[in-house]
Design a protein around this motif. Sequence first.
Motif, mmCIF file in Angstrom:
data_model
loop_
_atom_site.group_PDB
_atom_site.id
_atom_site.type_symbol
_atom_site.label_atom_id
_atom_site.label_comp_id
_atom_site.label_asym_id
_atom_site.label_seq_id
_atom_site.Cartn_x
_atom_site.Cartn_y
_atom_site.Cartn_z
ATOM 1 N N ARG A 43 0.832 -1.210 0.000
ATOM 2 C CA ARG A 43 0.000 0.000 0.000
ATOM 3 C C ARG A 43 0.864 1.257 0.000
ATOM 4 N N GLN A 47 1.026 3.964 -2.984
ATOM 5 C CA GLN A 47 0.709 5.369 -2.734
ATOM 6 C C GLN A 47 1.853 6.269 -3.212
ATOM 7 N N GLU A 51 1.599 9.011 -6.264
ATOM 8 C CA GLU A 51 1.970 10.422 -6.117
ATOM 9 C C GLU A 51 3.013 10.829 -7.156
#
Length: 101
Positions: A43, A47, A51
């Motif tokens: 995760r 993430q 980004e």
Amino acid sequence: MNEQDRQFIEALFARQGDEFRQELKATSESFRQELQATSESFRQELQATTEEFKQHVSSAVEIFGHQVALLAEGHHAVLDKLEGLEGRFEAHHGIYRVKES
């Protein structure tokens, strides 16, 4: 086989079964913990990658916008020159000639 041997064998199987269940439970718990840690790590990496991708796309969109603006500016400059040239031509008896200025 007498009764005592049968009971010994049953007790041996029962003890082996209990040990197996305990090992299986410990292995399952260990696997669950590793899976949870891996899932959390995944995760976090996802993430961070998301980004980074957003920043890349944002930069690409900004660059593209600048390029479109330059293209539009060049297009307007060409149109202005064409409009300036248009005034230098005049029709004379159905024939176009260059008007000397």
